[in-house]
Design an enzyme around this catalytic site. Structure first.
Site, short mmCIF file in Angstrom:
data_model
loop_
_atom_site.label_atom_id
_atom_site.label_comp_id
_atom_site.label_asym_id
_atom_site.label_seq_id
_atom_site.Cartn_x
_atom_site.Cartn_y
_atom_site.Cartn_z
CG ASN A 115 -5.39 4.33 -1.98
OD1 ASN A 115 -5.70 3.53 -2.85
ND2 ASN A 115 -5.55 4.09 -0.69
CG ASP B 5 -0.15 4.42 5.84
OD1 ASP B 5 -0.39 3.24 6.17
OD2 ASP B 5 0.67 4.72 4.96
CG ASP C 225 0.03 -2.18 9.90
OD1 ASP C 225 -0.49 -3.16 9.31
OD2 ASP C 225 1.11 -1.69 9.57
N1 CTP Z 1 -1.74 -2.43 5.64
C1 CTP Z 1 -2.75 -2.75 6.52
N2 CTP Z 1 -3.28 -1.80 7.35
C2 CTP Z 1 -2.80 -0.54 7.31
C3 CTP Z 1 -1.77 -0.20 6.42
C4 CTP Z 1 -1.27 -1.16 5.60
O1 CTP Z 1 -3.19 -3.91 6.54
N3 CTP Z 1 -3.34 0.37 8.12
C5 CTP Z 1 -1.15 -3.48 4.81
C6 CTP Z 1 -1.39 -3.35 3.33
O2 CTP Z 1 -2.57 -4.05 2.94
C7 CTP Z 1 -0.15 -3.98 2.74
C8 CTP Z 1 0.93 -3.69 3.75
O3 CTP Z 1 0.24 -3.39 4.95
O4 CTP Z 1 -0.26 -5.39 2.70
C9 CTP Z 1 1.88 -2.61 3.36
O5 CTP Z 1 1.39 -1.37 3.56
P1 CTP Z 1 2.24 -0.03 3.30
O6 CTP Z 1 1.23 1.05 3.34
O7 CTP Z 1 3.09 -0.17 2.10
O8 CTP Z 1 3.22 -0.04 4.51
P2 CTP Z 1 3.38 1.01 5.64
O9 CTP Z 1 3.33 0.25 6.91
O10 CTP Z 1 2.40 2.11 5.43
O11 CTP Z 1 4.85 1.52 5.46
P3 CTP Z 1 5.39 2.79 4.65
O12 CTP Z 1 4.33 3.83 4.69
O13 CTP Z 1 6.61 3.09 5.36
O14 CTP Z 1 5.64 2.29 3.25
#
Ligand code: CTP
Length: 402
Positions: A212, A280, A309
Site C-alpha cells: 500500500n 488486511d 488484527d
Molecule cells: N491494524 C492492525 N492490524 C491489522 C489491521 C489494522 O494493527 N491487521 C491497525 C492499524 O495499524 C490502524 C488500525 O488498525 O491503527 C486501523 O486499521 P484499518 O485498516 O483502518 O481498520 P480496519 O480494521 O481494516 O477497518 P476497515 O477496513 O473497515 O476500515
C-alpha cells in the site's frame, strides 16, 4: 528538547568479540566528546579484534579484562564497576554475550559484570545474519527485552562475512543517540512505548507482493517525538521509505504476520501506538516459484485470507495490556462516525482518524489532518505537518500518563 545529558555520566562499556569492535573506537571518541566517562571492559575475544591499547588510549583509562585481578578484586572490583556506572552498554553484543546474559552465565569479567549489574543495559547486537535469525538468538533477545534490556540495531546491510541482511552493528552515532535518549529528562522518561509503522508487504510469489502507499513518515515522526520526550521506543516497521527514527529500537519486518510476532516479542509496554498500514489480507496460495503468464491460460487467482488484527489483539489482551492503546483509522467517508465505531470495535483507547480520500494526499504526503477520538468524543486538529501531529500526540500522551 530534553536531551544530550551525557556530561559527567559514567558509561560501563562492554566490548564483545566481533569485527564490529573496531566501530566501538569511534563510539568511545563520540562519548568522550559529549562529556561522558567511559570505563571499557573487553572480552578475550574482543582483544582479537581491537587492541586494549587503542581502547585505553581513547577512553583515557585502562581496559578491564581479567576476572581475577588481585588488586582490583581486593575491593570487589567487578561489582564496584557496575555500581559506579550510570548505564551499561554492550557493543558489539555478540550472539555469545547475548546468550550468556539471557541465561545468567558468569564465566568471565564481561558476563560477571552483566549479571552483577544494577543499572540499565543497552545492547548493540552484531553478528552474521543467520546467527541473528537463529531461533536461539530470537529467544534470548526476547528474554532480555522481558528483563528490561534495551537494544539499538542491528541494521541491515553488507557484512564482513560477505553476506547481506540484519546483523550489522548500529553505527556509533545511532548508539550514542540511544544512550543519550536513556538520560533524557523529558516527561516520558522511563516509559516504554511501542510504535508500529509503514506498510506491510504480502508476498504473492518470490518477486511480487501486495503493498500500500504508506510511506511510514507519520509513524517515524511519532517515534522521534516520543524519544525527544524521553521515552524508550520500540519501533516495529514494515518496508517503509521514511528514514528510521534515531534513538528508537528499530525492528524491521516485512509481512503482517511478522509484524504481529514482533509486537508480541517486544514485551510489556506502557503505551502502544499502531500507525502501520497493515495489509488486511495476505495471499493464501503463494507460489514458491515465479508465476508465469502463458498464452491462452486463465489468469491466476489469488486466494486471500485475513491477517491478524494487531491493534485489536493488543487492545483486548487480558493481561499485560498497555495502559494506553492508540490506533489509526484511514477513512474515505464519514470519518468521525466510522472511526468512533472502529475505536469501540477494536477496543483501543484513542483513535487518530484521517480522511485519506480528500483532495490533499495524506498517504505518502508531508501533512496530515487528524481527528482524535477518545471516550470524551471527537476533537478535530488543524492541518499540520506530520512532525507537528507527532509532537502534539506525544505531549497528549505524556499528559495522559501523569
Ligand atoms: N491494524 C492492525 N492490524 C491489522 C489491521 C489494522 O494493527 N491487521 C491497525 C492499524 O495499524 C490502524 C488500525 O488498525 O491503527 C486501523 O486499521 P484499518 O485498516 O483502518 O481498520 P480496519 O480494521 O481494516 O477497518 P476497515 O477496513 O473497515 O476500515
Amino acid at each position: 528538547m530534553w536531551g544530550a545529558m551525557l556530561a559527567g555520566k559514567n558509561i560501563l562499556l562492554i566490548i564483545g568479540g566481533g569485527i564490529a569492535a573496531y566501530k566501538v573506537l569511534e563510539l568511545i571518541r563520540l562519548l568522550g566528546k559529549s562529556g561522558a566517562k567511559v570505563v571499557p571492559v573487553m572480552t578475550k575475544a574482543a582483544e582479537e579484534f581491537v587492541t586494549p591499547l587503542s581502547v585505553s588510549a581513547l577512553a583515557g583509562v585502562p581496559v578491564r579484562s581479567a576476572l581475577f585481578n588481585l588488586e582490583d578484586e581486593a575491593e570487589m572490583g567487578h561489582i564496584q564497576l557496575t555500581r559506579d556506572a550510570d548505564i551499561v552498554v554492550v557493543a558489539p553484543a555478540t550472539a555469545d554475550l547475548i546468550a550468556k546474559m539471557a541465561n545468567g552465565l558468569a564465566n568471565d569479567m564481561a558476563s560477571t559484570l552483566l549479571i552483577a549489574r544494577n543499572k540499565q543495559v543497552l545492547l548493540a547486537p552484531a553478528m552474521n545474519v543467520a546467527m541473528w535469525g537463529n531461533a536461539a538468538t530470537t529467544r534470548n533477545v526476547a528474554t532480555l527485552r522481558e528483563d528490561g534490556c534495551a537494544f539499538v540495531g542491528p541494521d541491515e546491510g553488507d557484512m564482513a562475512c560477505g553476506e547481506f541482511g540484519y546483523g550489522r552493528m548500529a553505527e556509533p552515532d545511532a548508539i550514542l543517540a540511544a544512550i543519550e535518549a536513556r538520560f533524557s529528562e523529558g516527561p516520558l522518561r522511563g516509559k516504554r512505548i511501542l510504535v508500529t509503522s509503514g506498510p506491510t508487504h504480502e508476498p504473492i510469489d518470490p518477486v511480487r507482493y501486495i503493498a500500500n502507499r504508506s510511506s511510514g513518515l507519520q509513524g517515524a515522526e511519532i517515534a522521534r517525538a516520543l524519544v525527544a520526550l524521553g521515552a524508550e521506543v520500540d519501533f516495529v516497521t514494515g518496508p517503509a521509505e521514511a528514514a528510521r527514527p534515531e534513538g528508537a529500537n528499530v525492528i524491521e519486518v516485512e509481512t503482517a504476520l511478522e509484524m504481529a510476532a514482533a509486537v508480541e516479542a517486544a514485551g510489556k509496554q506502557d503505551v502502544a501506538i499502531f500507525a502501520a498500514a497493515v495489509a488486511d489480507w495476505r495471499v493464501a496460495n503463494t507460489s514458491e516459484s515465479k508465476m508465469k503468464k502463458s498464452a491462452g491460460r486463465a489468469f491466476p487467482e489469488l486466494e486471500l485470507i485475513e491477517n491478524p488484527d494487531i491493534l485489536a489483539t493488543v487492545s483486548q489482551r487480558s493481561t499485560g495490556r498497555p495502559s494506553l492503546v492508540i490506533g489509526f483509522a484511514a477513512e474515505t467517508n464519514d470519518v468521525i462516525e466510522n472511526a468512533t465505531a472502529k475505536r469501540l470495535r477494536k477496543g483501543c483507547d484513542w483513535i487518530l482518524a484521517n480522511d485519506v480520500g480528500g483532495e490533499r494526499a495524506v498517504m505518502g504526503g508531508p501533512d496530515n489532518q487528524v481527528v482524535l477520538i477518545s471516550e470524551k468524543g471527537a476533537e478535530k486538529w488543524p492541518w499540520m505537518s506530520k512532525k507537528q501531529v507527532a509532537e502534539a500526540l506525544a505531549l497528549r500522551i505524556s499528559e495522559a500518563l501523569t
